[in-house]
Write an enzyme that holds these catalytic residues in place. Structure first.
Site, PDB file in Angstrom:
ATOM      1  N   ARG A  43      -1.696  12.721  15.715  1.00 55.11           N
ATOM      2  CA  ARG A  43      -2.114  11.359  15.323  1.00 55.11           C
ATOM      3  C   ARG A  43      -3.633  11.283  15.185  1.00 55.11           C
ATOM      4  O   ARG A  43      -4.164  10.454  14.456  1.00 55.11           O
ATOM      5  CB  ARG A  43      -1.601  10.320  16.340  1.00 55.11           C
ATOM      6  CG  ARG A  43      -2.123   8.909  16.078  1.00 55.11           C
ATOM      7  CD  ARG A  43      -1.282   7.803  16.706  1.00 55.11           C
ATOM      8  NE  ARG A  43      -0.980   8.052  18.089  1.00 55.11           N
ATOM      9  CZ  ARG A  43      -1.819   7.870  19.118  1.00 55.11           C
ATOM     10  NH1 ARG A  43      -3.028   7.426  18.896  1.00 55.11           N
ATOM     11  NH2 ARG A  43      -1.455   8.132  20.351  1.00 55.11           N
ATOM     12  N   TYR A 101      -2.090  -5.952  -5.520  1.00 62.85           N
ATOM     13  CA  TYR A 101      -0.744  -5.462  -5.204  1.00 62.85           C
ATOM     14  C   TYR A 101      -0.115  -6.444  -4.193  1.00 62.85           C
ATOM     15  O   TYR A 101      -0.785  -6.900  -3.263  1.00 62.85           O
ATOM     16  CB  TYR A 101      -0.822  -4.035  -4.642  1.00 62.85           C
ATOM     17  CG  TYR A 101       0.469  -3.635  -3.978  1.00 62.85           C
ATOM     18  CD1 TYR A 101       1.664  -3.656  -4.691  1.00 62.85           C
ATOM     19  CD2 TYR A 101       0.522  -3.300  -2.629  1.00 62.85           C
ATOM     20  CE1 TYR A 101       2.864  -3.332  -4.074  1.00 62.85           C
ATOM     21  CE2 TYR A 101       1.709  -2.971  -2.008  1.00 62.85           C
ATOM     22  CZ  TYR A 101       2.882  -3.002  -2.743  1.00 62.85           C
ATOM     23  OH  TYR A 101       4.067  -2.705  -2.132  1.00 62.85           O
ATOM     24  N   LYS A 117       1.348   7.399  -5.328  1.00 60.03           N
ATOM     25  CA  LYS A 117       1.368   7.243  -6.784  1.00 60.03           C
ATOM     26  C   LYS A 117       0.847   8.510  -7.469  1.00 60.03           C
ATOM     27  O   LYS A 117       1.403   9.574  -7.260  1.00 60.03           O
ATOM     28  CB  LYS A 117       0.583   5.981  -7.157  1.00 60.03           C
ATOM     29  CG  LYS A 117       0.969   4.743  -6.321  1.00 60.03           C
ATOM     30  CD  LYS A 117       2.403   4.331  -6.543  1.00 60.03           C
ATOM     31  CE  LYS A 117       2.962   3.220  -5.679  1.00 60.03           C
ATOM     32  NZ  LYS A 117       2.258   2.665  -4.561  1.00 60.03           N
TER      33      LYS A 117
HETATM   34  C1  3LM Z   1       4.115  -0.786  -6.734  1.00 60.94           C
HETATM   35  N1  3LM Z   1       2.490  -0.295  -5.067  1.00 60.94           N
HETATM   36  O1  3LM Z   1       5.180  -0.510  -7.284  1.00 60.94           O
HETATM   37  P1  3LM Z   1       2.189   2.250  -0.357  1.00 60.94           P
HETATM   38  N2  3LM Z   1      -2.287  -0.392  -3.518  1.00 60.94           N
HETATM   39  C2  3LM Z   1      -1.728  -0.451  -4.748  1.00 60.94           C
HETATM   40  C3  3LM Z   1      -0.351  -0.251  -4.909  1.00 60.94           C
HETATM   41  O2  3LM Z   1       0.155  -0.313  -6.140  1.00 60.94           O
HETATM   42  C4  3LM Z   1       0.444  -0.011  -3.773  1.00 60.94           C
HETATM   43  C5  3LM Z   1      -0.169   0.041  -2.516  1.00 60.94           C
HETATM   44  C6  3LM Z   1      -1.541  -0.139  -2.423  1.00 60.94           C
HETATM   45  C7  3LM Z   1       3.834  -0.334  -5.364  1.00 60.94           C
HETATM   46  C8  3LM Z   1       4.787  -0.010  -4.440  1.00 60.94           C
HETATM   47  S1  3LM Z   1       6.476  -2.122  -4.121  1.00 60.94           S
HETATM   48  C9  3LM Z   1       7.502  -2.221  -2.732  1.00 60.94           C
HETATM   49  C10 3LM Z   1       6.197  -0.397  -4.411  1.00 60.94           C
HETATM   50  C11 3LM Z   1      -2.596  -0.735  -5.925  1.00 60.94           C
HETATM   51  C12 3LM Z   1       1.928   0.173  -3.863  1.00 60.94           C
HETATM   52  C13 3LM Z   1       0.602   0.335  -1.272  1.00 60.94           C
HETATM   53  O3  3LM Z   1       2.068   1.699   1.017  1.00 60.94           O
HETATM   54  O4  3LM Z   1       1.981   3.750  -0.408  1.00 60.94           O
HETATM   55  O5  3LM Z   1       3.430   1.762  -1.059  1.00 60.94           O
HETATM   56  O6  3LM Z   1       0.934   1.689  -1.207  1.00 60.94           O
HETATM   57  O7  3LM Z   1       3.228  -1.440  -7.326  1.00 60.94           O
END
Ligand code: 3LM
Length: 402
Positions: A62, A115, A212
């Site tokens: 961690r 987001y 992503k």
């Molecule tokens: C999406 N987005 O489909 P994770 N910042 C940005 C993002 O697009 C996202 C995060 C942070 C999407 C996820 S929706 C349930 C699915 C610009 C995520 C957060 O915690 O790794 O999902 O990232 O737009």
């Protein structure tokens, strides 16, 4: 490796070679997956020294792990920052970064369009901690500056914005931030460091959902923040260590593998998205297309200035209403109806009912996220096949069954 680093300058090369931890035992090309929770100390004194920060070395995963460290070092090299910290999700990175830099009584200025979960965190959860926010149209620099108050600590935004592809001017935001001594926290998920390096524009902390483009293969959830050594140390020693959204070694290894092909993948995503944006723009059954690569997009001038190309995500609206949009999406055969983006597969989703359902309809209207907006993450399939799928679905959309 040569002592001269001159031939490590280009991002394509750095994505492959930078940050390598390696394998001193056997010399394996790929850094081993150090799948361990804890690390053995030679003796009690060594353990105590490591906890006291008086001796280098790992303690517990961690708090740090060699495979995760490779990813952090690689990302720092790609974003031109001194260091980086990896998290178990993009939201882990967003929440840890913001909470490490905000306390009760502080205020932040945030883009109204973000987001969905980032918006939910800032809009709902922060109020429980006594952290105040003003949401602004991030493209309106005077509105951004007018929102700055005595207790403002930072500005938080994305560019391009998820999901509507509106872009913010980093240079302008940086000027306001420097004038008022504010921290800038920018989510660079949609561009990846291949297309945009926010540190060139003075951004202090650069966040990615590594889920992503960085990983790129739809099989990992991860996040990362890149910034100064001082800031990363601060985040690691506070909200990462004690809130614990750490990345697993296995996920870090997969993301490092994904990064080796990042530049090749991103260029192809852009090639395909450009073709798709042209196709959609010319289509009689498409009402509007939002893609910064199009001359008609208000942020087209930022291409070549702060972003190399427009990326792989397009937002658009079909002619007609919500029912038509649903009928169109349900007819797709190659494109998958799924949230997330940056994968090899083309993914299409409806932000108002999916990624941005964390907003009320009024909040979405305020943020410029229309109820009929469709977001497509253009994949790595042949562009003709993606276009062919959209075409057959648009044809079927028009057949309304009574
Ligand atoms: C999406 N987005 O489909 P994770 N910042 C940005 C993002 O697009 C996202 C995060 C942070 C999407 C996820 S929706 C349930 C699915 C610009 C995520 C957060 O915690 O790794 O999902 O990232 O737009």
């Amino acid at each position: 490796m040569s002592s001269s680093k001159s031939h490590f300058n280009n991002i394509e090369t750095r994505a492959i070679h930078a940050g390598r931890v390696g394998d001193p035992s056997f010399g394996s090309l790929a850094t081993p997956i150090h799948q361990t929770s804890t690390f053995i100390f030679d003796n009690v004194q060594q353990g105590a020294n490591r906890f006291a920060g008086e001796e280098q070395g790992y303690i517990y995963s961690r708090l740090g792990n060699p495979t995760v460290r490779e990813l952090e070092q690689k990302m720092a090299a790609l974003e031109n920052t001194e260091d980086a910290a990896a998290f178990g999700s993009g939201m882990g990175a967003v929440s840890a970064t913001l909470l490490a830099n905000l306390k009760q009584g502080d205020h932040l200025v945030a883009s109204s369009a973000l987001y969905g979960c980032s918006f939910a965190l800032i809009n709902h959860k922060f109020a429980d901690f006594g952290i105040e926010v003003t949401f602004v149209d991030i493209t309106d620099l005077s509105e951004v500056e007018d929102a700055v108050k005595e207790n403002t600590k930072l500005i938080y935004f994305e560019t391009p914005i998820n999901p509507n592809m509106v872009c913010a001017d980093m240079e302008g935001i940086n000027q306001i931030a420097k004038k008022h001594d504010l921290l800038t926290v920018m989510d660079n998920t949609f561009m990846s460091p291949v297309l945009q390096q926010p540190s060139d524009f003075g951004m202090d902390l650069i966040i990615h959902s590594a889920t992503k483009y960085l990983n790129g293969h739809g099989d990992v959830i991860g996040g990362i923040v890149c910034g100064s050594a001082e800031q990363i140390e601060h985040i690691k020693m506070t909200t990462q260590k004690d809130m614990g959204a750490t990345m697993s070694p296995n996920d870090a290894w997969l993301i490092c593998r994904g990064l080796k092909t990042l530049s090749v993948r991103v260029e192809r995503h852009c090639d395909n998205a450009e073709k798709l944006a042209d196709y959609l723009s010319a289509h009689p059954d498409i009402e509007a297309v939002y893609y910064p690569g199009l001359k008609s997009h208000p942020a087209n001038h930022l291409i070549g200035k702060q972003m190399k190309r427009a990326g792989g995500v397009i937002a658009f609206e079909v002619s007609g209403g919500f029912d038509d949009a649903v009928r169109f999406m349900n007819q797709l055969e190659l494109c998958h109806i799924a949230v997330s983006l940056g994968d090899a597969e083309t993914l299409i989703q409806h932000p108002a009912s999916m990624t941005h359902s964390t907003y009320t309809p009024e909040e979405r209207a305020e943020a410029g996220i229309s109820e009929t907006l469709i977001r497509i993450s253009v994949g790595l399939e042949h562009a003709d096949d993606i276009i062919g799928d959209l075409e057959q679905a648009l044809q079927k959309m028009k057949i309304k069954v009574a």
